[in-house]
Motif scaffolding. Structure first.
Motif, PDB file in Angstrom:
ATOM      1  N   ARG A 302       0.837  -1.210   0.000  1.00 58.82           N
ATOM      2  CA  ARG A 302       0.000   0.000   0.000  1.00 58.82           C
ATOM      3  C   ARG A 302       0.870   1.258   0.000  1.00 58.82           C
ATOM      4  O   ARG A 302       0.530   2.258  -0.624  1.00 58.82           O
ATOM      5  CB  ARG A 302      -0.915  -0.004   1.218  1.00 58.82           C
ATOM      6  CG  ARG A 302      -2.020  -1.029   1.153  1.00 58.82           C
ATOM      7  CD  ARG A 302      -3.097  -0.739   2.192  1.00 58.82           C
ATOM      8  NE  ARG A 302      -4.092  -1.795   2.161  1.00 58.82           N
ATOM      9  CZ  ARG A 302      -4.065  -2.856   2.968  1.00 58.82           C
ATOM     10  NH1 ARG A 302      -3.120  -2.980   3.884  1.00 58.82           N
ATOM     11  NH2 ARG A 302      -4.999  -3.784   2.872  1.00 58.82           N
ATOM     12  N   ALA A 305       1.953   1.918  -3.386  1.00 52.92           N
ATOM     13  CA  ALA A 305       0.842   2.509  -4.152  1.00 52.92           C
ATOM     14  C   ALA A 305       0.676   3.981  -3.799  1.00 52.92           C
ATOM     15  O   ALA A 305       0.412   4.820  -4.678  1.00 52.92           O
ATOM     16  CB  ALA A 305      -0.446   1.735  -3.874  1.00 52.92           C
ATOM     17  N   ALA A 306       0.849   4.310  -2.522  1.00 48.19           N
ATOM     18  CA  ALA A 306       0.737   5.718  -2.109  1.00 48.19           C
ATOM     19  C   ALA A 306       1.814   6.553  -2.786  1.00 48.19           C
ATOM     20  O   ALA A 306       1.541   7.647  -3.318  1.00 48.19           O
ATOM     21  CB  ALA A 306       0.852   5.821  -0.590  1.00 48.19           C
ATOM     22  N   ALA A 347      -8.841  13.120  -3.818  1.00 53.01           N
ATOM     23  CA  ALA A 347      -9.067  12.283  -2.639  1.00 53.01           C
ATOM     24  C   ALA A 347      -8.077  11.117  -2.577  1.00 53.01           C
ATOM     25  O   ALA A 347      -7.687  10.681  -1.487  1.00 53.01           O
ATOM     26  CB  ALA A 347     -10.502  11.749  -2.638  1.00 53.01           C
ATOM     27  N   TRP A 348      -7.691  10.618  -3.740  1.00 52.32           N
ATOM     28  CA  TRP A 348      -6.724   9.512  -3.739  1.00 52.32           C
ATOM     29  C   TRP A 348      -5.410   9.962  -3.113  1.00 52.32           C
ATOM     30  O   TRP A 348      -4.772   9.224  -2.361  1.00 52.32           O
ATOM     31  CB  TRP A 348      -6.445   9.033  -5.168  1.00 52.32           C
ATOM     32  CG  TRP A 348      -7.600   8.381  -5.864  1.00 52.32           C
ATOM     33  CD1 TRP A 348      -8.870   8.230  -5.394  1.00 52.32           C
ATOM     34  CD2 TRP A 348      -7.580   7.798  -7.170  1.00 52.32           C
ATOM     35  NE1 TRP A 348      -9.648   7.593  -6.320  1.00 52.32           N
ATOM     36  CE2 TRP A 348      -8.885   7.312  -7.421  1.00 52.32           C
ATOM     37  CE3 TRP A 348      -6.612   7.649  -8.150  1.00 52.32           C
ATOM     38  CZ2 TRP A 348      -9.226   6.670  -8.624  1.00 52.32           C
ATOM     39  CZ3 TRP A 348      -6.942   7.014  -9.336  1.00 52.32           C
ATOM     40  CH2 TRP A 348      -8.236   6.531  -9.573  1.00 52.32           C
ATOM     41  N   GLN A 351      -5.609  10.628   0.696  1.00 49.01           N
ATOM     42  CA  GLN A 351      -5.555   9.356   1.422  1.00 49.01           C
ATOM     43  C   GLN A 351      -4.142   8.766   1.382  1.00 49.01           C
ATOM     44  O   GLN A 351      -3.671   8.198   2.376  1.00 49.01           O
ATOM     45  CB  GLN A 351      -6.549   8.371   0.800  1.00 49.01           C
ATOM     46  CG  GLN A 351      -6.611   7.026   1.485  1.00 49.01           C
ATOM     47  CD  GLN A 351      -7.545   7.016   2.687  1.00 49.01           C
ATOM     48  OE1 GLN A 351      -7.972   8.071   3.152  1.00 49.01           O
ATOM     49  NE2 GLN A 351      -7.842   5.829   3.190  1.00 49.01           N
ATOM     50  N   ALA A 352      -3.479   8.922   0.249  1.00 48.69           N
ATOM     51  CA  ALA A 352      -2.108   8.406   0.132  1.00 48.69           C
ATOM     52  C   ALA A 352      -1.190   9.094   1.148  1.00 48.69           C
ATOM     53  O   ALA A 352      -0.320   8.462   1.754  1.00 48.69           O
ATOM     54  CB  ALA A 352      -1.585   8.610  -1.293  1.00 48.69           C
ATOM     55  N   GLN A 353      -1.388  10.402   1.346  1.00 54.27           N
ATOM     56  CA  GLN A 353      -0.545  11.124   2.317  1.00 54.27           C
ATOM     57  C   GLN A 353      -0.856  10.682   3.752  1.00 54.27           C
ATOM     58  O   GLN A 353       0.029  10.700   4.606  1.00 54.27           O
ATOM     59  CB  GLN A 353      -0.734  12.638   2.160  1.00 54.27           C
ATOM     60  CG  GLN A 353      -0.134  13.213   0.875  1.00 54.27           C
ATOM     61  CD  GLN A 353       1.397  13.295   0.894  1.00 54.27           C
ATOM     62  OE1 GLN A 353       2.065  12.699   1.737  1.00 54.27           O
ATOM     63  NE2 GLN A 353       1.958  14.051  -0.055  1.00 54.27           N
ATOM     64  N   LYS A 354      -2.085  10.314   4.027  1.00 55.58           N
ATOM     65  CA  LYS A 354      -2.403   9.768   5.360  1.00 55.58           C
ATOM     66  C   LYS A 354      -1.776   8.388   5.530  1.00 55.58           C
ATOM     67  O   LYS A 354      -1.268   8.044   6.597  1.00 55.58           O
ATOM     68  CB  LYS A 354      -3.920   9.693   5.551  1.00 55.58           C
ATOM     69  CG  LYS A 354      -4.579  11.051   5.723  1.00 55.58           C
ATOM     70  CD  LYS A 354      -6.062  10.898   6.069  1.00 55.58           C
ATOM     71  CE  LYS A 354      -6.663  12.246   6.440  1.00 55.58           C
ATOM     72  NZ  LYS A 354      -8.061  12.114   6.895  1.00 55.58           N
ATOM     73  N   LEU A 355      -1.849   7.588   4.469  1.00 56.62           N
ATOM     74  CA  LEU A 355      -1.286   6.237   4.557  1.00 56.62           C
ATOM     75  C   LEU A 355       0.212   6.292   4.799  1.00 56.62           C
ATOM     76  O   LEU A 355       0.773   5.461   5.517  1.00 56.62           O
ATOM     77  CB  LEU A 355      -1.600   5.478   3.276  1.00 56.62           C
ATOM     78  CG  LEU A 355      -1.328   3.978   3.344  1.00 56.62           C
ATOM     79  CD1 LEU A 355      -2.375   3.202   2.566  1.00 56.62           C
ATOM     80  CD2 LEU A 355       0.050   3.621   2.821  1.00 56.62           C
ATOM     81  N   ARG A 356       0.882   7.289   4.208  1.00 54.86           N
ATOM     82  CA  ARG A 356       2.331   7.446   4.457  1.00 54.86           C
ATOM     83  C   ARG A 356       2.613   7.545   5.948  1.00 54.86           C
ATOM     84  O   ARG A 356       3.546   6.930   6.456  1.00 54.86           O
ATOM     85  CB  ARG A 356       2.853   8.715   3.794  1.00 54.86           C
ATOM     86  CG  ARG A 356       3.253   8.578   2.372  1.00 54.86           C
ATOM     87  CD  ARG A 356       3.728   9.924   1.844  1.00 54.86           C
ATOM     88  NE  ARG A 356       5.091  10.232   2.244  1.00 54.86           N
ATOM     89  CZ  ARG A 356       5.601  11.452   2.246  1.00 54.86           C
ATOM     90  NH1 ARG A 356       4.858  12.485   1.896  1.00 54.86           N
ATOM     91  NH2 ARG A 356       6.848  11.652   2.598  1.00 54.86           N
ATOM     92  N   ARG A 357       1.831   8.366   6.625  1.00 59.60           N
ATOM     93  CA  ARG A 357       2.093   8.548   8.058  1.00 59.60           C
ATOM     94  C   ARG A 357       1.835   7.252   8.836  1.00 59.60           C
ATOM     95  O   ARG A 357       2.638   6.877   9.697  1.00 59.60           O
ATOM     96  CB  ARG A 357       1.251   9.696   8.628  1.00 59.60           C
ATOM     97  CG  ARG A 357       1.514   9.952  10.113  1.00 59.60           C
ATOM     98  CD  ARG A 357       0.949  11.282  10.576  1.00 59.60           C
ATOM     99  NE  ARG A 357       1.609  12.407   9.938  1.00 59.60           N
ATOM    100  CZ  ARG A 357       2.815  12.896  10.300  1.00 59.60           C
ATOM    101  NH1 ARG A 357       3.466  12.338  11.306  1.00 59.60           N
ATOM    102  NH2 ARG A 357       3.345  13.916   9.665  1.00 59.60           N
ATOM    103  N   SER A 358       0.740   6.569   8.516  1.00 58.12           N
ATOM    104  CA  SER A 358       0.462   5.338   9.269  1.00 58.12           C
ATOM    105  C   SER A 358       1.505   4.267   8.958  1.00 58.12           C
ATOM    106  O   SER A 358       1.908   3.503   9.835  1.00 58.12           O
ATOM    107  CB  SER A 358      -0.957   4.835   9.000  1.00 58.12           C
ATOM    108  OG  SER A 358      -1.102   4.442   7.659  1.00 58.12           O
TER     109      SER A 358
END
Lengths: 466, 66
Positions: A302, A305-306, A347-348, A351-358
């Motif tokens: 993921r 993908a981000a 929006a993609w 969300q990708a920038q949030k996924l980076r942090r997690s």
């Protein structure tokens, strides 16, 4: 002096400082080798002969006058042509930017190398606008792999890796957004350092993806890599992403060995999709380090993908006006990815920038119980020039997007990585292994790279060019 | 959210809005890249990061840090 082209940066600096070798002699030897052999490699897009000789003579004059010399006194280097060099137009691998005026001032990292006494030989070929893993360039020709000129050097810092593997210089500067230091280092058999995101200043380099752009060096030894990295450190007031950390030299602890270090091999995503040899190179390093543990980063796919989406959209935004007005002047393979990137839903990317942090938090949790992680740098050795598809893990994949499938999740969260070169028994081409550390621990990844080199597991010979 | 994303329709709608010309010879590659992006987006969007997740970039009001 016939071995000058293979001499490490550290040895050149030592000999220049002691007076047993002049910087001008070193520079002239490098320039002569480039003139003789680069036509078969394609590493350089501009050779700065006058500048190199002037800088070398200045080093020699400083020594003659008893003035202190920098840690890279007389060491030749060259830079990917997205670094500004005063008086040269910064191409960034493109035809379009060839219309720009010459840069008025050197890039921040070039100024640091100059202050350290290094001697600039010129600007190096690269994939167009750094959106590339192949080292091919429609406008300037491919940078070829010195270990087999029918094969790719890797990208996008292809000219940088080709120059160092060919023995044109012991050091070169590169950029890495998704793997552009680590992929060419792997394919050309070099040590490469992608530092922590925010460690090194990016001022006066042509950008690609501000969220993910890193700069760093390639070299033929861990010591040279650390020597160069230490000279590059420091604040950069013109780059807001530069964290401005104090200089944390890696060289003093480089030979610290493996005592106390916990090493794990990344499994899961990083053990899939690769040719057996790519995984064998990792196993060889793990064996040399006595590492038996396997760890996983479950969201690596993921994260890749981000990074993919952030790259497409930020890259497209950067080039949107050029896509409108100069579309025919792009390499179509780059243009068509940028055109698609301009059309993606916001929006993609959010969300990708949030996924980076997690995902970064996931990695930090893993680093509570391990100091260094090992993973392949590429899924295969250097493909042939012009090759568009490759078969890895039984699947047919496009070369251009997939050479970086192992590097992309790691740069997505800015972790420091040393790429180390491994030659399996009987191999005619090298492979690369990523030595990955927690944020700001370049010292650890360089120390492990040095340990692998000392064990004979990692090595970076100059290619046998005639 | 990427389900139902039709790359052909996206090109037809978005290119003129953005002032981009997509020549006929480029269209298959642009469509393929959009389809690949949609596959990547499906991976990203299936991760339930939640309303309170913070994005990676953090703005620093004072500009470059010391």
């Amino acid at each position: 002096m016939s071995d000058l082209h293979a001499r490490p940066a550290a040895a050149i600096a030592r000999d220049v400082a002691s007076g047993t070798l002049s910087a001008e002699t070193v520079a002239r030897a490098a320039l002569a080798r480039i003139a003789a052999l680069d036509p078969q490699i394609g590493a350089f897009t501009a050779v700065t002969t006058k500048r190199a000789l002037a800088e070398a003579r200045a080093v020699d004059a400083d020594r003659a006058a008893g003035r202190p010399l920098g840690p890279l006194a007389g060491v030749p280097y060259a830079v990917k042509n997205l670094f500004d060099l005063a008086g040269l137009t910064t191409l960034a691998g493109s035809r379009i930017n060839g219309d720009d005026p010459p840069a008025p001032r050197d890039a921040a990292l070039v100024e640091r190398l100059r202050a350290a006494g290094a001697v600039c030989l010129g600007a190096l070929n690269m994939g167009e606008y750094a959106y590339d893993f192949t080292g091919e360039n429609l406008h300037h020709g491919p940078s070829r792999n010195p270990h087999d000129p029918s094969r790719m050097s890797g990208g996008s810092s292809g000219g940088s890796a080709a120059a160092v593997a060919a023995g044109f210089a012991p050091l070169a500067l590169c950029s890495d957004t998704n793997g552009s230091i680590r992929v060419p280092a792997a394919l050309c058999g070099l040590f490469g350092l992608k530092p922590t995101y925010g460690r090194l200043g990016r001022s006066r380099t042509f950008p690609f993806v501000a969220s993910l752009d890193h700069l760093g060096p390639v070299a033929r030894s861990a010591e040279d890599l650390a020597l160069c990295y230490d000279a590059l450190q420091g604040p950069d007031p013109d780059d807001p992403a530069c964290a401005g950390r104090r200089v944390e030299p890696a060289l003093p602890g480089l030979d610290g060995g493996m005592a106390g270090l916990r090493v794990a091999t990344l499994g899961g995503y990083f053990a899939e999709r690769g040719e057996p040899d790519a995984l064998a190179a990792v196993a060889r390093c793990a064996g040399a380090l006595g590492a038996t543990r396997t760890a996983t980063l479950p969201n690596a796919g993921r994260a890749r993908a981000a990074a993919f989406l952030i790259t497409m959209t930020e890259g497209a935004a950067l080039h949107l006006d050029r896509l409108r007005t100069r579309a025919a002047d792009f390499d179509p393979a780059v243009r068509d990815r940028l055109l698609a990137g301009a059309m993606l839903p916001a929006a993609w990317v959010a969300q990708a920038q949030k996924l980076r942090r997690s995902f970064a938090q996931e990695a930090l949790r893993l680093f509570e119980s391990v100091d260094v992680l090992l993973a392949p740098a590429t899924p295969c050795p250097a493909p042939r020039l012009g090759q568009t598809e490759m078969t890895v893990g039984g699947a047919v994949l496009p070369v251009r997007a997939n050479l970086g499938l192992y590097t992309q999740p790691i740069s997505c969260i800015g972790l420091p990585v040393a790429a180390v070169p491994v030659w399996l028994p009987g191999a005619t081409l090298p492979l690369g292994v990523q030595v990955i550390g927690p944020p700001w621990r370049e010292d650890l990844v360089l120390r492990v790279a040095a340990a692998l080199e000392a064990a004979g597991t990692a090595r970076a010979p100059v290619a046998g060019l005639a | 959210m990427s389900a139902g994303f039709d790359p052909e329709a996206v090109v037809d709608a978005m290119a003129p809005l953005l002032g981009l010309a997509v020549p006929a010879e480029a269209r298959p590659a642009v469509v393929a890249n959009l389809a690949l992006a949609a596959a990547m987006a499906a991976l990203v969007l299936e991760d339930p990061v939640g309303d309170h997740a913070e994005p990676a970039p953090v703005f620093t009001p004072a500009g470059a840090r010391p």
